[in-house]
Scaffold this motif. Structure first.
Motif, PDB file in Angstrom:
ATOM      1  N   THR A 257       0.864  -1.169   0.000  1.00  0.00           N
ATOM      2  CA  THR A 257       0.000   0.000   0.000  1.00  0.00           C
ATOM      3  C   THR A 257       0.906   1.226   0.000  1.00  0.00           C
ATOM      4  N   VAL A 258       0.754   2.081  -0.997  1.00  0.00           N
ATOM      5  CA  VAL A 258       1.628   3.242  -1.175  1.00  0.00           C
ATOM      6  C   VAL A 258       0.863   4.500  -0.774  1.00  0.00           C
ATOM      7  N   ILE A 259       1.442   5.257   0.148  1.00  0.00           N
ATOM      8  CA  ILE A 259       0.842   6.509   0.604  1.00  0.00           C
ATOM      9  C   ILE A 259       1.796   7.643   0.262  1.00  0.00           C
ATOM     10  N   GLU A 260       1.257   8.671  -0.394  1.00  0.00           N
ATOM     11  CA  GLU A 260       2.040   9.852  -0.722  1.00  0.00           C
ATOM     12  C   GLU A 260       1.475  11.044   0.036  1.00  0.00           C
ATOM     13  N   LEU A 261       2.338  11.768   0.721  1.00  0.00           N
ATOM     14  CA  LEU A 261       1.956  12.963   1.464  1.00  0.00           C
ATOM     15  C   LEU A 261       2.633  14.166   0.832  1.00  0.00           C
ATOM     16  N   GLU A 262       1.860  15.215   0.581  1.00  0.00           N
ATOM     17  CA  GLU A 262       2.410  16.404  -0.073  1.00  0.00           C
ATOM     18  C   GLU A 262       1.866  17.652   0.604  1.00  0.00           C
ATOM     19  N   ALA A 263       2.765  18.531   1.018  1.00  0.00           N
ATOM     20  CA  ALA A 263       2.382  19.799   1.630  1.00  0.00           C
ATOM     21  C   ALA A 263       2.434  20.897   0.579  1.00  0.00           C
ATOM     22  N   GLU A 264       1.519  21.858   0.692  1.00  0.00           N
ATOM     23  CA  GLU A 264       1.535  22.968  -0.248  1.00  0.00           C
ATOM     24  C   GLU A 264       2.826  23.771  -0.087  1.00  0.00           C
ATOM     25  N   GLY A 265       3.237  24.434  -1.152  1.00  0.00           N
ATOM     26  CA  GLY A 265       4.513  25.130  -1.163  1.00  0.00           C
ATOM     27  C   GLY A 265       4.535  26.340  -0.250  1.00  0.00           C
ATOM     28  N   LEU A 266       5.737  26.675   0.189  1.00  0.00           N
ATOM     29  CA  LEU A 266       5.984  27.874   0.990  1.00  0.00           C
ATOM     30  C   LEU A 266       6.476  28.973   0.064  1.00  0.00           C
ATOM     31  N   ALA A 267       5.910  30.127   0.185  1.00  0.00           N
ATOM     32  CA  ALA A 267       6.301  31.239  -0.691  1.00  0.00           C
ATOM     33  C   ALA A 267       7.790  31.533  -0.550  1.00  0.00           C
ATOM     34  N   GLY A 268       8.501  31.515  -1.685  1.00  0.00           N
ATOM     35  CA  GLY A 268       9.918  31.837  -1.692  1.00  0.00           C
ATOM     36  C   GLY A 268      10.827  30.711  -1.278  1.00  0.00           C
ATOM     37  N   GLU A 269      10.301  29.495  -1.059  1.00  0.00           N
ATOM     38  CA  GLU A 269      11.181  28.406  -0.627  1.00  0.00           C
ATOM     39  C   GLU A 269      12.106  27.992  -1.759  1.00  0.00           C
ATOM     40  N   VAL A 270      13.231  27.418  -1.385  1.00  0.00           N
ATOM     41  CA  VAL A 270      14.282  27.127  -2.351  1.00  0.00           C
ATOM     42  C   VAL A 270      13.881  26.001  -3.301  1.00  0.00           C
ATOM     43  N   SER A 271      13.080  25.023  -2.822  1.00  0.00           N
ATOM     44  CA  SER A 271      12.669  23.908  -3.664  1.00  0.00           C
ATOM     45  C   SER A 271      11.481  23.211  -3.019  1.00  0.00           C
ATOM     46  N   THR A 272      10.650  22.560  -3.843  1.00  0.00           N
ATOM     47  CA  THR A 272       9.505  21.795  -3.329  1.00  0.00           C
ATOM     48  C   THR A 272       9.761  20.294  -3.365  1.00  0.00           C
ATOM     49  N   ILE A 273      11.001  19.886  -3.622  1.00  0.00           N
ATOM     50  CA  ILE A 273      11.297  18.455  -3.719  1.00  0.00           C
ATOM     51  C   ILE A 273      10.950  17.734  -2.422  1.00  0.00           C
ATOM     52  N   ASN A 274      11.317  18.323  -1.294  1.00  0.00           N
ATOM     53  CA  ASN A 274      11.074  17.656  -0.021  1.00  0.00           C
ATOM     54  C   ASN A 274       9.738  18.046   0.603  1.00  0.00           C
ATOM     55  N   ASN A 275       8.848  18.662  -0.182  1.00  0.00           N
ATOM     56  CA  ASN A 275       7.476  18.893   0.283  1.00  0.00           C
ATOM     57  C   ASN A 275       6.652  17.613   0.186  1.00  0.00           C
ATOM     58  N   ARG A 276       7.238  16.571  -0.372  1.00  0.00           N
ATOM     59  CA  ARG A 276       6.536  15.320  -0.606  1.00  0.00           C
ATOM     60  C   ARG A 276       7.271  14.185   0.104  1.00  0.00           C
ATOM     61  N   ALA A 277       6.497  13.303   0.734  1.00  0.00           N
ATOM     62  CA  ALA A 277       7.061  12.111   1.381  1.00  0.00           C
ATOM     63  C   ALA A 277       6.248  10.903   0.950  1.00  0.00           C
ATOM     64  N   VAL A 278       6.925   9.777   0.778  1.00  0.00           N
ATOM     65  CA  VAL A 278       6.281   8.546   0.329  1.00  0.00           C
ATOM     66  C   VAL A 278       6.504   7.469   1.382  1.00  0.00           C
ATOM     67  N   VAL A 279       5.420   6.761   1.708  1.00  0.00           N
ATOM     68  CA  VAL A 279       5.480   5.667   2.683  1.00  0.00           C
ATOM     69  C   VAL A 279       4.913   4.418   2.023  1.00  0.00           C
ATOM     70  N   GLN A 280       5.621   3.298   2.166  1.00  0.00           N
ATOM     71  CA  GLN A 280       5.147   2.013   1.657  1.00  0.00           C
ATOM     72  C   GLN A 280       4.885   1.084   2.839  1.00  0.00           C
ATOM     73  N   ILE A 281       3.694   0.518   2.879  1.00  0.00           N
ATOM     74  CA  ILE A 281       3.307  -0.404   3.949  1.00  0.00           C
ATOM     75  C   ILE A 281       2.922  -1.726   3.309  1.00  0.00           C
ATOM     76  N   ASN A 282       3.528  -2.793   3.771  1.00  0.00           N
ATOM     77  CA  ASN A 282       3.271  -4.120   3.227  1.00  0.00           C
ATOM     78  C   ASN A 282       2.153  -4.778   4.022  1.00  0.00           C
ATOM     79  N   GLY A 283       1.021  -5.007   3.363  1.00  0.00           N
ATOM     80  CA  GLY A 283      -0.097  -5.663   4.027  1.00  0.00           C
ATOM     81  C   GLY A 283       0.109  -7.169   4.097  1.00  0.00           C
ATOM     82  N   VAL A 284       0.006  -7.732   5.277  1.00  0.00           N
ATOM     83  CA  VAL A 284       0.189  -9.170   5.472  1.00  0.00           C
ATOM     84  C   VAL A 284      -1.026  -9.730   6.195  1.00  0.00           C
ATOM     85  N   ARG A 285      -1.319 -10.976   5.944  1.00  0.00           N
ATOM     86  CA  ARG A 285      -2.424 -11.648   6.623  1.00  0.00           C
ATOM     87  C   ARG A 285      -1.961 -12.125   7.994  1.00  0.00           C
ATOM     88  N   ASP A 286      -2.873 -12.049   8.933  1.00  0.00           N
ATOM     89  CA  ASP A 286      -2.556 -12.443  10.302  1.00  0.00           C
ATOM     90  C   ASP A 286      -2.876 -13.913  10.484  1.00  0.00           C
TER      91      ASP A 286
END
Length: 692
Positions: A257-286
């Motif tokens: 399961t892939v989750i992407e989190l993205e924050a809106e940009g900050l005025a005048g910030e140097v780059s928006t590359i790290n405004n986004r984070a990705v999390v991968q969660i492996n679903g397993v049966r119990d």
């Protein structure tokens, strides 16, 4: 100057006696001369002269002349080429500064410039000083003039600010930092504080994240955080910067399961590359729960039990039914070895707690009333898994095909039993189906499989679903089918146990049974119609699997930035098609074939590298100052002029940086001439004695 030859003349002594003995003789001579001078003895000065000549002869003075060739000083130029240097105009500024430094070095006599490009080191960021240490290990420290580093200041291995640590890291020479970017930059980042790598299917997991503004002295500002999970619609929430935010994620299926989190940009910030984070969660049966119901004992009864007990993720409930519950032979209770079968608990109360039900040569002799068999049929239609391994009991009047369970079986018996030796074959459809694809030793074309023979097969009529294995004339042997939301598999032979005994060469019985069981339990890796994507290094790899004979369709790829492209796949085997593309852009990549979608998360090349994208003089400023170097912002000043300076002089000033002048050399020749030859010493000593 490099290549210049100069002569150096000096007086050296090569004593004929050990220095302690020579010193003792000098002391005795001085005492005797002092006594003679005190007594005003005649000839005392002449005797002093004789003793002095004798001591000088014993000291053996020599005139030494060395021919020396000067060696050029060496300056090291470190050029940062990590991911953070791609922000803004930093790479352009670095290229211009490098060209200017190299041009000045070419015009500076007696200077050799060593240029070293420093890439990022995996997930550990920019290792500027490690690269310098490797370079210094190959250089003579006596010729090191200075180190010049062109960087944005994001060095993740800066030494401690102590004098010893800095001297060790810089080789004792000045370190001059030429910084790209701008001072006072701002940056916004999404930082994942905690994220589980695994989650239980049917439950939820919690992510802890925080949105941080760097270079801005305020927390608590409102910012919109967008959450995207696989193909679900984006969800937007408002969070406060600098404060932890918790996100609940339901794990709805096995696999990634892939989750992407993205924050809106900050005025005048140097780059928006790290405004986004990705999390991968492996679903397993119990703990997959399997109910194995065995009928009459036979030689292969242990095959299923051994297979399922070998899987640590399977909870196995195994019952062997040998007598119906109504049978009563008046045996005393303390002598009974068998217990009544818990029919109601298993097939009504707890039936839906099982992920798979297996009947192994089970004969219905009234043990399971029709209502319970109907429950099993409804269990399959509602999403359960059912597997039957049948033998001669399947063709009799007590066959399960004659019960309400027969409605979900993929075939019914004709009443015939084939009892001749044969080698099972994988069908053309089975070559594409993940349950039987690429089995070791499988038949290729018309050739027989390299497997052992079986000796019994149950003939079946009107098969439906997918026949994956067949007999010698194409008769169905292993059939799988989908019924409603559930799945059924029927193995029309009870001879697979022969392979586990290596009869006639054996066969892949464990692999076939394992795959069949996990396909029935809806293991994502065994879906016959599937589209999967993953990131391998810096490449996106998409795999489409299908049991259809139609050509693979074009795949539509959506990059994290939203750019959509279409690509043809290449065949990678029966039922498999592959697509490989460069994936250097961090974020979630989406691949679709028109009906299915797959997602792959490409992380940034280095989490440490993009954690803070601001140009800064802080990480290495202490090392530069402690080494008598300098820090220059290229955005505020021109490239400094290189200037050769003598040792112990200032090594930096307004508009210039100093390169320490070492005057290292190599000796090319030595001339040695005695100043007091033995014959001259003898003449002086004898003449002096005669005079005295």
């Amino acid at each position: 100057m490099e290549g210049s030859v100069r002569a150096l003349t000096a007086i050296a002594f090569d004593p004929l006696l050990p220095l302690p003995v020579l010193a003792a003789l000098a002391a005795v001579s001085a005492l005797l001369v002092s006594l003679a001078l005190w007594r005003r003895a005649r000839g005392a000065p002449v005797r002093a002269f004789v003793l002095a000549v004798l001591l000088l002869a014993l000291a053996n003075p020599r005139l030494v002349q060395e021919s020396r060739e000067g060696l050029p000083d060496i300056a090291v130029l470190l050029v940062d080429d990590s991911a953070s240097m791609a922000v803004g105009e930093r790479r352009g500024e670095a290229a211009a500064a490098r060209a200017a430094i190299e041009e000045q070095a070419r015009r500076t006599p007696g200077l050799e410039l060593r240029t070293v490009t420093v890439p990022e080191a995996g997930t550990t960021g920019t290792r500027l000083f490690e690269a310098l240490a490797r370079t210094l290990a190959e250089l003579p420290r006596s010729r090191l003039a200075a180190t010049i580093a062109i960087t944005d200041g994001q060095a993740h291995d800066a030494p401690d600010a102590t004098a010893d640590a800095v001297a060790s890291a810089t080789g004792g020479a000045p370190l001059h930092m030429l910084l790209t970017g701008r001072p006072g930059e701002t940056d916004r980042r999404v930082r994942v504080i905690e994220a589980p790598g695994f989650g239980i299917v049917g439950r939820t997991v919690e992510l802890r994240v925080v949105v941080e503004d760097l270079g801005v002295s305020r927390d608590g500002a409102a910012v919109v955080l967008t959450e995207r999970r696989d193909a679900a619609a984006p969800r937007r929430v408002q969070v406060s910067t600098g404060r932890e935010h918790r996100i609940t994620v339901p794990i709805e299926r096995a696999g990634q399961t892939v989750i992407e989190l993205e924050a809106e940009g900050l005025a005048g910030e140097v780059s928006t590359i790290n405004n986004r984070a990705v999390v991968q969660i492996n679903g397993v049966r119990d703990r997959l729960r399997v109910l194995l119901v065995s009928g009459e004992p036979h030689a292969g009864q242990r095959t299923w039990r051994r297979l399922l007990k070998a899987d640590p993720n399977v909870d196995l409930v195994h019952f062997t039914i040998l007598r119906p519950p109504e049978k009563d032979d008046l045996t005393p209770l303390n002598e009974l070895a068998l217990i009544a079968f818990p029919v109601r608990e298993l097939f009504q109360v707890k039936l839906r707690e099982f992920d798979l039900i297996i009947f192994d040569r089970f004969t219905n002799r009234g043990i399971l009333p029709p209502v319970y068999l109907r429950n099993i049929a409804e269990y399959v239609r509602g999403g359960g898994g059912l597997l039957l391994s049948v033998g001669p009991e399947f063709v009799g009047p007590a066959s399960l095909s004659n019960t309400p369970l027969g409605q979900v079986l993929p075939a019914s018996p004709t009443g015939r039993i084939a009892a001749a030796g044969f080698r099972p074959r994988v069908t053309e459809l089975g070559e594409r189906h993940p349950v039987t694809a690429a089995l070791p030793g499988a038949n290729a074309g018309d050739a027989d499989a390299a497997w052992g023979r079986w000796y019994r097969r149950i003939d079946a009529a009107a098969p439906r679903g997918s026949a994956l294995m067949s007999g010698p004339a194409g008769e169905p042997l292993l059939i799988v089918d989908r019924i409603g939301e559930g799945r059924v598999a029927l193995l029309l032979s009870d001879q697979i146990w022969l392979w586990s005994r290596s009869h006639d060469g054996g066969g892949p019985q464990a692999e076939i049974l394992r795959r069949a069981a996990h396909w029935l339990m809806k293991e994502p890796d065994l879906e016959e119609e599937d589209l999967r994507a993953r990131i391998d290094g810096e490449r996106l790899v998409a795999e489409r699997r299908s049991i259809s004979e139609a050509p693979a369709p074009m795949l539509e790829v959506t990059s994290p930035s939203g750019r959509v492209t279409r690509h043809a796949t290449t065949e990678a085997g029966p039922g498999r098609a592959l697509l490989e593309l460069p994936a250097t852009e961090p974020g979630v990549w989406r691949v679709g074939d028109g009906t299915r979608f797959a997602f792959a998360a490409a992380s940034a090349a280095s989490a440490a590298e993009i954690a803070d994208l601001r140009a800064s003089d802080q990480p290495a400023q202490a090392a530069a100052r402690r080494s008598a170097g300098s820090v220059t912002w290229l955005a505020q000043a021109a490239v400094p002029v290189l200037r050769s300076v003598a040792p112990n002089r200032d090594t930096a000033g307004s508009g210039w940086i100093g390169l320490r002048r070492n005057r290292d050399h190599v000796v090319t020749g030595i001339a040695d001439l005695p100043l007091l030859p033995p014959w001259a010493a003898l003449v002086l000593i004898v003449g002096g004695l005669v005079w005295a």
